[in-house]
Design a protein around this motif. Structure first.
Motif, PDB file in Angstrom:
ATOM      1  N   LEU A  37      73.478  27.213  50.665  1.00 28.25           N
ATOM      2  CA  LEU A  37      72.613  28.367  50.422  1.00 28.25           C
ATOM      3  C   LEU A  37      72.950  29.527  51.352  1.00 28.25           C
ATOM      4  O   LEU A  37      72.740  30.694  51.005  1.00 28.25           O
TER       5      LEU A  37
ATOM      6  N   TRP B 145      67.196  18.474  45.635  1.00 28.39           N
ATOM      7  CA  TRP B 145      67.976  19.572  45.039  1.00 28.39           C
ATOM      8  C   TRP B 145      67.088  20.455  44.169  1.00 28.39           C
ATOM      9  O   TRP B 145      67.158  21.688  44.231  1.00 28.39           O
TER      10      TRP B 145
ATOM     11  N   SER C 109      71.097  30.126  43.780  1.00 31.22           N
ATOM     12  CA  SER C 109      70.983  29.113  42.733  1.00 31.22           C
ATOM     13  C   SER C 109      72.368  28.628  42.296  1.00 31.22           C
ATOM     14  O   SER C 109      72.591  27.429  42.093  1.00 31.22           O
ATOM     15  N   GLU C 110      73.310  29.558  42.173  1.00 29.87           N
ATOM     16  CA  GLU C 110      74.673  29.184  41.798  1.00 29.87           C
ATOM     17  C   GLU C 110      75.314  28.313  42.862  1.00 29.87           C
ATOM     18  O   GLU C 110      76.103  27.413  42.551  1.00 29.87           O
TER      19      GLU C 110
ATOM     20  N   GLN D 115      67.830  27.936  29.177  1.00 32.99           N
ATOM     21  CA  GLN D 115      68.667  28.172  30.348  1.00 32.99           C
ATOM     22  C   GLN D 115      70.144  28.039  30.015  1.00 32.99           C
ATOM     23  O   GLN D 115      70.978  28.803  30.502  1.00 32.99           O
TER      24      GLN D 115
ATOM     25  N   SER E 128      62.862  27.546  44.990  1.00 36.30           N
ATOM     26  CA  SER E 128      62.613  28.636  45.942  1.00 36.30           C
ATOM     27  C   SER E 128      63.750  29.647  46.004  1.00 36.30           C
ATOM     28  O   SER E 128      63.718  30.547  46.842  1.00 36.30           O
ATOM     29  N   VAL E 129      64.763  29.513  45.148  1.00 39.27           N
ATOM     30  CA  VAL E 129      65.897  30.437  45.201  1.00 39.27           C
ATOM     31  C   VAL E 129      66.231  30.937  43.799  1.00 39.27           C
ATOM     32  O   VAL E 129      65.816  30.348  42.802  1.00 39.27           O
ATOM     33  N   ARG E 130      66.993  32.021  43.754  1.00 40.80           N
ATOM     34  CA  ARG E 130      67.472  32.576  42.481  1.00 40.80           C
ATOM     35  C   ARG E 130      68.852  33.178  42.715  1.00 40.80           C
ATOM     36  O   ARG E 130      69.324  33.279  43.839  1.00 40.80           O
TER      37      ARG E 130
ATOM     38  N   LEU F 214      73.773  26.147  44.806  1.00 36.52           N
ATOM     39  CA  LEU F 214      73.243  24.796  44.619  1.00 36.52           C
ATOM     40  C   LEU F 214      73.903  24.124  43.423  1.00 36.52           C
ATOM     41  O   LEU F 214      74.197  22.916  43.451  1.00 36.52           O
ATOM     42  N   ASN F 215      74.122  24.887  42.361  1.00 37.72           N
ATOM     43  CA  ASN F 215      74.767  24.319  41.177  1.00 37.72           C
ATOM     44  C   ASN F 215      76.197  23.879  41.468  1.00 37.72           C
ATOM     45  O   ASN F 215      76.667  22.862  40.949  1.00 37.72           O
TER      46      ASN F 215
ATOM     47  N   HIS G 298      68.649  23.545  35.224  1.00 36.59           N
ATOM     48  CA  HIS G 298      69.111  24.346  36.360  1.00 36.59           C
ATOM     49  C   HIS G 298      70.631  24.437  36.408  1.00 36.59           C
ATOM     50  O   HIS G 298      71.178  25.470  36.824  1.00 36.59           O
TER      51      HIS G 298
ATOM     52  N   HIS H 184      65.844  24.401  44.519  1.00 33.14           N
ATOM     53  CA  HIS H 184      66.082  25.314  43.403  1.00 33.14           C
ATOM     54  C   HIS H 184      64.846  26.152  43.087  1.00 33.14           C
ATOM     55  O   HIS H 184      64.965  27.303  42.638  1.00 33.14           O
TER      56      HIS H 184
END
Length: 350
Positions: A61, A84, A96-97, A164, A90-92, A99-100, A133, A88
């Motif tokens: 992150l 995980w 987010s990418e 999504q 709490s983020v955008r 984490l993905n 996600h 997710h």
């Protein structure tokens, strides 16, 4: 003596019942001990997974993903996915990418697909959330099946995962379904579709031409929740229909002055709820010529009609300061004047 006691069938039955109750009590106690031990093992595992993986995920992150990641053993998979997902929420965007990226490197997409096909209800729901996600299109068929399942919670989350992954394809395949699934709460559906308003508007307008009346009302309510503009020609047709719920839903969506004559005609509708929404619509799109019409509605026999008409009258965008007070003074109807004063006092207090 014991033999003679047990030879009595009633006493024997009581004795055996007592033994059975004792056995069940011991069995229940053993089960409670086992469950507590299992819970403590899970809690220890959760803490170990958090201690191991949280620093690595936080590094990702912070835009410093580790070059290599440790293996994700089978027993750590579910706790890791829950951690995980928690991050997710709490983020955008780029976070987010990040984490993905970690998720794909660890094979979370494959783990999620396995949960979708072989997991219990809770595990399937976990798999749906992970897939959504990850925006994993390879699980489309599995998610699509779950979106049509009778389980409301899982199917609604499956709709979210489809949106999504590919919003356009999701709307093309799921619009007829979501307009017929009355067990899906509209606020939740609208929240899911919030980021796909333009795509949703296109498919929603097409669906309006094919739906039955009871599903059409739901479609119009969804359009209102998403602030989707329905063509004025379609709304005009609905406003002249005989279905009260459809007329009300169409009035709630009336935003175009082209519809003024259609809205004005509903002021005389026999159903008071229609008159309420016609008055509100005039407050949005009416012109100076509608002031006498709204004044006339202040004499309606239904209190809610009078109240909404007063709100619409006072809230007309071209109504200048002091004009509403002048209407109160000029009103020859005591009840109309009282309603106007009530609405004006509400506006001052607000």
């Amino acid at each position: 003596m014991v033999f003679s006691t047990l030879s009595d069938p009633f006493l024997l039955a009581a004795f055996l019942t007592g033994l059975g109750a004792l056995g069940l009590t011991l069995l229940l106690g053993a089960q409670i001990v086992i469950l507590r031990m299992s819970l403590r093992r899970r809690e220890r595992l959760e803490r170990a997974v958090i201690a191991k993986w949280r620093p690595l995920l936080m590094a990702a992150l912070a835009d410093a993903p580790p070059e290599s990641l440790p293996a994700l053993p089978g027993r750590e998979r579910l706790p890791f996915l829950r951690l995980w997902l928690h991050l997710h929420l709490s983020v955008r965007g780029e976070a987010s990418e990040a984490l993905n990226e970690v998720g794909y490197r660890l094979g979370c997409d494959r783990i999620a697909r396995d949960l979708l096909n072989n997991g219990n209800r809770a595990e399937r729901l976990l798999g749906v959330l992970v897939t959504g996600h990850l925006r994993d299109k390879s699980a489309w068929h599995d998610i699509l099946q779950l979106a049509s399942a009778p389980d409301s919670a899982t199917s609604l989350q499956a709709l979210w995962a489809l949106v999504q992954a590919d919003a356009d394809k999701a709307m093309r395949e799921m619009m007829p379904v979501l307009l017929r699934r009355e067990d899906w709460a509209l606020p939740q559906v609208a929240n899911i579709l919030q980021d796909a308003q333009d795509i949703c508007a296109r498919y929603l307008s097409d669906a309006l031409l094919q739906l039955e009346a009871r599903h059409l009302v739901r479609a119009l309510h969804l359009a209102e929740a998403l602030r989707v503009t329905i063509p004025a020609a379609q709304l005009a047709t609905l406003l002249h229909g005989d279905n009260t719920e459809l007329v009300i839903a169409a009035l709630r969506l009336a935003q175009d002055p082209v519809l003024l004559d259609d809205v004005r005609a509903r002021l005389a509708h026999p159903e008071w709820r229609v008159r309420v929404h016609a008055s509100k619509a005039l407050g949005r799109i009416g012109d100076h010529s509608d002031i006498p019409r709204l004044q006339g509605m202040l004499g309606d026999r239904q209190w809610w009609v009078r109240y909404r008409a007063a709100q619409a009258l006072v809230g007309l965008p071209f109504m200048r300061a002091g004009e509403a007070e002048a209407l109160v003074a000029a009103s020859g109807d005591r009840f109309a004047a009282d309603m106007l004063r009530h609405v004006l006092s509400e506006r001052e207090a607000g």
